[in-house]
Design an enzyme around this catalytic site. Structure first.
Site, PDB file in Angstrom:
ATOM      1  N   SER A  30      22.290   6.131 -25.719  1.00 45.78           N
ATOM      2  CA  SER A  30      22.190   5.682 -27.104  1.00 45.78           C
ATOM      3  C   SER A  30      22.837   6.716 -28.022  1.00 45.78           C
ATOM      4  O   SER A  30      22.885   7.910 -27.698  1.00 45.78           O
ATOM      5  CB  SER A  30      20.712   5.529 -27.454  1.00 45.78           C
ATOM      6  OG  SER A  30      20.535   5.632 -28.834  1.00 45.78           O
ATOM      7  N   SER A  31      23.285   6.246 -29.176  1.00 47.08           N
ATOM      8  CA  SER A  31      23.967   7.154 -30.110  1.00 47.08           C
ATOM      9  C   SER A  31      23.028   8.200 -30.707  1.00 47.08           C
ATOM     10  O   SER A  31      23.487   9.127 -31.371  1.00 47.08           O
ATOM     11  CB  SER A  31      24.637   6.358 -31.227  1.00 47.08           C
ATOM     12  OG  SER A  31      23.670   5.612 -31.931  1.00 47.08           O
ATOM     13  N   CYS A  32      21.709   8.075 -30.467  1.00 41.65           N
ATOM     14  CA  CYS A  32      20.793   9.091 -31.011  1.00 41.65           C
ATOM     15  C   CYS A  32      20.864  10.401 -30.228  1.00 41.65           C
ATOM     16  O   CYS A  32      20.177  11.357 -30.566  1.00 41.65           O
ATOM     17  CB  CYS A  32      19.366   8.574 -31.083  1.00 41.65           C
ATOM     18  SG  CYS A  32      18.636   8.346 -29.476  1.00 41.65           S
TER      19      CYS A  32
ATOM     20  N   TYR B  22      13.216  11.014 -26.740  1.00 40.74           N
ATOM     21  CA  TYR B  22      14.085  10.012 -26.115  1.00 40.74           C
ATOM     22  C   TYR B  22      15.513  10.559 -25.994  1.00 40.74           C
ATOM     23  O   TYR B  22      16.158  10.437 -24.948  1.00 40.74           O
ATOM     24  CB  TYR B  22      14.067   8.747 -26.989  1.00 40.74           C
ATOM     25  CG  TYR B  22      15.023   7.663 -26.556  1.00 40.74           C
ATOM     26  CD1 TYR B  22      14.788   6.910 -25.414  1.00 40.74           C
ATOM     27  CD2 TYR B  22      16.171   7.374 -27.311  1.00 40.74           C
ATOM     28  CE1 TYR B  22      15.668   5.900 -25.026  1.00 40.74           C
ATOM     29  CE2 TYR B  22      17.053   6.368 -26.934  1.00 40.74           C
ATOM     30  CZ  TYR B  22      16.790   5.635 -25.789  1.00 40.74           C
ATOM     31  OH  TYR B  22      17.664   4.640 -25.411  1.00 40.74           O
TER      32      TYR B  22
ATOM     33  N   LYS C 211      17.858  11.236 -22.654  1.00 34.78           N
ATOM     34  CA  LYS C 211      19.186  10.626 -22.468  1.00 34.78           C
ATOM     35  C   LYS C 211      20.257  11.708 -22.299  1.00 34.78           C
ATOM     36  O   LYS C 211      21.193  11.538 -21.510  1.00 34.78           O
ATOM     37  CB  LYS C 211      19.522   9.704 -23.646  1.00 34.78           C
ATOM     38  CG  LYS C 211      18.705   8.418 -23.636  1.00 34.78           C
ATOM     39  CD  LYS C 211      19.073   7.546 -22.430  1.00 34.78           C
ATOM     40  CE  LYS C 211      18.270   6.280 -22.333  1.00 34.78           C
ATOM     41  NZ  LYS C 211      18.583   5.487 -21.131  1.00 34.78           N
TER      42      LYS C 211
ATOM     43  N   HIS D  78      13.529  -2.579 -33.034  1.00 40.28           N
ATOM     44  CA  HIS D  78      14.542  -1.976 -33.899  1.00 40.28           C
ATOM     45  C   HIS D  78      14.667  -2.806 -35.180  1.00 40.28           C
ATOM     46  O   HIS D  78      14.111  -3.903 -35.286  1.00 40.28           O
ATOM     47  CB  HIS D  78      15.883  -1.911 -33.167  1.00 40.28           C
ATOM     48  CG  HIS D  78      15.889  -0.927 -32.049  1.00 40.28           C
ATOM     49  ND1 HIS D  78      15.728  -1.300 -30.733  1.00 40.28           N
ATOM     50  CD2 HIS D  78      16.022   0.418 -32.039  1.00 40.28           C
ATOM     51  CE1 HIS D  78      15.763  -0.222 -29.970  1.00 40.28           C
ATOM     52  NE2 HIS D  78      15.940   0.837 -30.736  1.00 40.28           N
TER      53      HIS D  78
ATOM     54  N   TRP E   3      11.401  -1.247 -44.297  1.00 44.99           N
ATOM     55  CA  TRP E   3      10.917   0.132 -44.150  1.00 44.99           C
ATOM     56  C   TRP E   3      11.933   1.114 -44.722  1.00 44.99           C
ATOM     57  O   TRP E   3      13.148   0.931 -44.580  1.00 44.99           O
ATOM     58  CB  TRP E   3      10.727   0.482 -42.669  1.00 44.99           C
ATOM     59  CG  TRP E   3       9.630  -0.271 -41.983  1.00 44.99           C
ATOM     60  CD1 TRP E   3       8.772  -1.185 -42.514  1.00 44.99           C
ATOM     61  CD2 TRP E   3       9.294  -0.178 -40.591  1.00 44.99           C
ATOM     62  NE1 TRP E   3       7.916  -1.657 -41.549  1.00 44.99           N
ATOM     63  CE2 TRP E   3       8.214  -1.061 -40.364  1.00 44.99           C
ATOM     64  CE3 TRP E   3       9.791   0.552 -39.508  1.00 44.99           C
ATOM     65  CZ2 TRP E   3       7.629  -1.218 -39.108  1.00 44.99           C
ATOM     66  CZ3 TRP E   3       9.224   0.401 -38.262  1.00 44.99           C
ATOM     67  CH2 TRP E   3       8.144  -0.468 -38.057  1.00 44.99           C
TER      68      TRP E   3
ATOM     69  N   ASP F  87      12.957   7.100 -42.798  1.00 47.12           N
ATOM     70  CA  ASP F  87      14.346   6.630 -42.766  1.00 47.12           C
ATOM     71  C   ASP F  87      15.022   6.979 -41.438  1.00 47.12           C
ATOM     72  O   ASP F  87      15.956   6.315 -41.019  1.00 47.12           O
ATOM     73  CB  ASP F  87      15.157   7.308 -43.884  1.00 47.12           C
ATOM     74  CG  ASP F  87      15.084   6.533 -45.190  1.00 47.12           C
ATOM     75  OD1 ASP F  87      14.660   5.360 -45.165  1.00 47.12           O
ATOM     76  OD2 ASP F  87      15.471   7.115 -46.226  1.00 47.12           O
TER      77      ASP F  87
HETATM   78  O1  GFB Z   1      16.377   0.336 -35.787  1.00 46.10           O
HETATM   79  P1  GFB Z   1      15.493   1.486 -36.084  1.00 46.10           P
HETATM   80  O2  GFB Z   1      14.061   1.349 -35.739  1.00 46.10           O
HETATM   81  O3  GFB Z   1      16.047   2.738 -35.333  1.00 46.10           O
HETATM   82  O4  GFB Z   1      15.570   1.807 -37.650  1.00 46.10           O
HETATM   83  P2  GFB Z   1      16.933   4.043 -35.550  1.00 46.10           P
HETATM   84  C1  GFB Z   1      16.781   1.908 -38.347  1.00 46.10           C
HETATM   85  C2  GFB Z   1      16.514   2.048 -39.821  1.00 46.10           C
HETATM   86  O5  GFB Z   1      16.028   0.792 -40.331  1.00 46.10           O
HETATM   87  C3  GFB Z   1      15.470   3.097 -40.203  1.00 46.10           C
HETATM   88  C4  GFB Z   1      14.880   1.011 -41.126  1.00 46.10           C
HETATM   89  O6  GFB Z   1      15.886   3.755 -41.382  1.00 46.10           O
HETATM   90  C5  GFB Z   1      14.229   2.237 -40.494  1.00 46.10           C
HETATM   91  O7  GFB Z   1      13.310   2.856 -41.384  1.00 46.10           O
HETATM   92  N1  GFB Z   1      14.038  -0.204 -41.143  1.00 46.10           N
HETATM   93  C6  GFB Z   1      13.846  -1.005 -42.226  1.00 46.10           C
HETATM   94  C7  GFB Z   1      13.333  -0.708 -40.128  1.00 46.10           C
HETATM   95  N2  GFB Z   1      13.001  -1.996 -41.940  1.00 46.10           N
HETATM   96  C8  GFB Z   1      12.668  -1.844 -40.640  1.00 46.10           C
HETATM   97  C9  GFB Z   1      11.811  -2.587 -39.767  1.00 46.10           C
HETATM   98  O8  GFB Z   1      11.191  -3.566 -40.128  1.00 46.10           O
HETATM   99  N3  GFB Z   1      11.743  -2.145 -38.466  1.00 46.10           N
HETATM  100  C10 GFB Z   1      12.434  -1.046 -38.031  1.00 46.10           C
HETATM  101  N4  GFB Z   1      12.316  -0.696 -36.734  1.00 46.10           N
HETATM  102  N5  GFB Z   1      13.222  -0.316 -38.846  1.00 46.10           N
HETATM  103  C11 GFB Z   1      16.146   4.265 -33.103  1.00 46.10           C
HETATM  104  C12 GFB Z   1      15.796   5.479 -32.321  1.00 46.10           C
HETATM  105  O9  GFB Z   1      16.570   4.835 -34.266  1.00 46.10           O
HETATM  106  O10 GFB Z   1      17.204   3.470 -32.627  1.00 46.10           O
HETATM  107  C13 GFB Z   1      16.132   5.414 -30.893  1.00 46.10           C
HETATM  108  O11 GFB Z   1      14.460   5.830 -32.609  1.00 46.10           O
HETATM  109  C14 GFB Z   1      17.425   4.736 -30.548  1.00 46.10           C
HETATM  110  O12 GFB Z   1      16.096   6.687 -30.343  1.00 46.10           O
HETATM  111  C15 GFB Z   1      17.626   3.486 -31.315  1.00 46.10           C
HETATM  112  O13 GFB Z   1      18.518   5.606 -30.660  1.00 46.10           O
HETATM  113  C16 GFB Z   1      19.010   2.873 -31.187  1.00 46.10           C
HETATM  114  O14 GFB Z   1      18.390   3.718 -35.565  1.00 46.10           O
HETATM  115  O15 GFB Z   1      16.460   4.841 -36.712  1.00 46.10           O
END
Ligand code: GFB
Length: 342
Positions: free
Chosen positions: A108-110, A137, A141, A180, A225, A302
């Site tokens: 993953s890109s993280c 995580y 990776k 996600h 969020w 964020d």
């Molecule tokens: O997709 P996400 O959970 O993962 O969140 P990451 C991306 C952004 O969307 C964050 C916002 O800034 C969240 O706060 N967001 C807004 C939300 N509304 C929502 C919501 O309802 N649900 C969620 N989940 N987010 C993960 C990593 O990072 O993504 C992993 O934790 C992995 O390690 C993966 O790399 C691809 O992009 O922040």
């Protein structure tokens, strides 16, 4: 890979693995090995070694992993580091012991630093501090990437580490707590349009049974969020599956430099453009046809400010993505409706 090559696809029920399974079948690969968790527990070294010893696959796609969105990563760090380290260590080592031809490890890109220069290229690995919400995580990776690199270097193995950007598509996790952002937004806007009272559940995560229809009530705002300002790049999982098979099929001349000794065998896979979470929410809102308001819950994290991959390396070997974000969201929403996901 030949059409009759023996291919082990680890994690065939997940978002990535199921897309790979669909495409491998569609492209005519007829000798696929898949195992459910009940049949083969990839966290158990002896089970994995016996499996490889018996089946002796020639090619391995390692798509099995513990994955989740920002909340899940931040809440279950022990599970994310333990499960991923165990699965990838067992599979990569057993694959080497049985002498497979090629392996593709999915990450993953993280793995790139939180404050990484954008777009993030493969040379940026380990050049800075990781994002705290998903560090366990990401560390797991990165260990997988370094295993591939080390086995290539010491044993002359042919293992590539493919790093996709944020993915979405059929068979994603649509749970509002652990998913996600993209699947979460599809669900939230769909339920808001239906008048289903699930907005509170966006916070508590208990969505599945909250299906009280309230169509005569004014629609509740959809809660996003964080600030809406972080930027992410999104890739439809069918594009990712296509890229994985493309890389696995590269001829020796193009594949060899990717896995040569003393080179990290990393390849970014992305769409090439990013957007803010607010912009993403507006597209999902429009595709779903919700006409109410949205609000931002800034008590939620964020995460990384921006994640955009540099995709020059994969473009140079001749691959680029095809499914636009808007089209991909439409396809995914259609899939959700056809499969009664909500
Ligand atoms: O997709 P996400 O959970 O993962 O969140 P990451 C991306 C952004 O969307 C964050 C916002 O800034 C969240 O706060 N967001 C807004 C939300 N509304 C929502 C919501 O309802 N649900 C969620 N989940 N987010 C993960 C990593 O990072 O993504 C992993 O934790 C992995 O390690 C993966 O790399 C691809 O992009 O922040």
């Amino acid at each position: 890979m030949e059409r009759d090559s023996l291919i082990f696809l680890a994690g065939h029920k997940g978002l990535v693995g199921s897309a790979l399974l669909r495409q491998l079948k569609a492209k005519g690969y007829g000798n696929l090995i898949v195992r459910s968790h009940a049949e083969l527990d990839l966290e158990r070294q002896s089970e994995v070694e016996s499996f490889f010893d018996k089946e002796r696959p020639e090619y391995v796609f390692l798509a099995a992993a513990k994955v989740g969105g920002i909340w899940a990563n931040n809440t279950y760090p022990a599970e994310f580091i333990y499960k991923n380290l165990a699965i990838q260590t067992n599979v990569i080592h057993a694959a080497w012991k049985t002498g497979i031809k090629r392996l593709a490890f999915l990450g993953s890109s993280c793995i790139y630093p939180r404050e990484c220069p954008q777009p993030m290229n493969e040379e940026h690995l380990l050049s800075g501090t990781l994002e705290a919400t998903n560090e366990p995580y990401a560390v797991a990776k990165i260990a997988g990437v370094k295993m591939c690199e080390s086995y290539n270097r010491q044993y002359g193995a042919n293992y590539v580490a493919l790093m996709p950007t944020n993915l979405y598509g059929p068979n994603d996790n649509f749970d509002l707590e652990t998913s996600h952002v993209l699947p979460a937004l599809i669900r939230k806007f769909h339920e808001a349009k239906q008048g289903v009272s699930s907005q509170q559940s966006a916070v508590s995560g208990r969505t599945a049974h909250l299906s009280t229809l309230a169509t005569d009530q004014p629609s509740q705002p959809v809660v996003i969020w964080g600030t809406g300002e972080p930027r992410r790049e999104f890739l439809h999982v069918d594009d990712l599956a296509d890229a994985c098979i493309f890389i696995m099929n590269l001829d020796e001349e193009d594949f060899r430099p990717l896995v040569s000794a003393y080179r990290t065998p990393l390849i970014n896979i992305g769409w090439g453009k990013d957007i803010s979470i607010k912009e993403l929410a507006l597209i999902v809102k429009e595709v779903i046809g919700f006409e109410g308001e949205m609000t931002f819950d800034t008590t939620k994290p964020d995460g990384t400010p921006r994640k955009l991959l540099d995709i020059n390396r994969i473009n140079r070997v001749g691959w680029s993505a095809k499914i636009s974000l808007r089209e991909g969201i439409k396809l995914t929403y259609k899939w959700c409706l056809e499969n009664s996901i909500f």
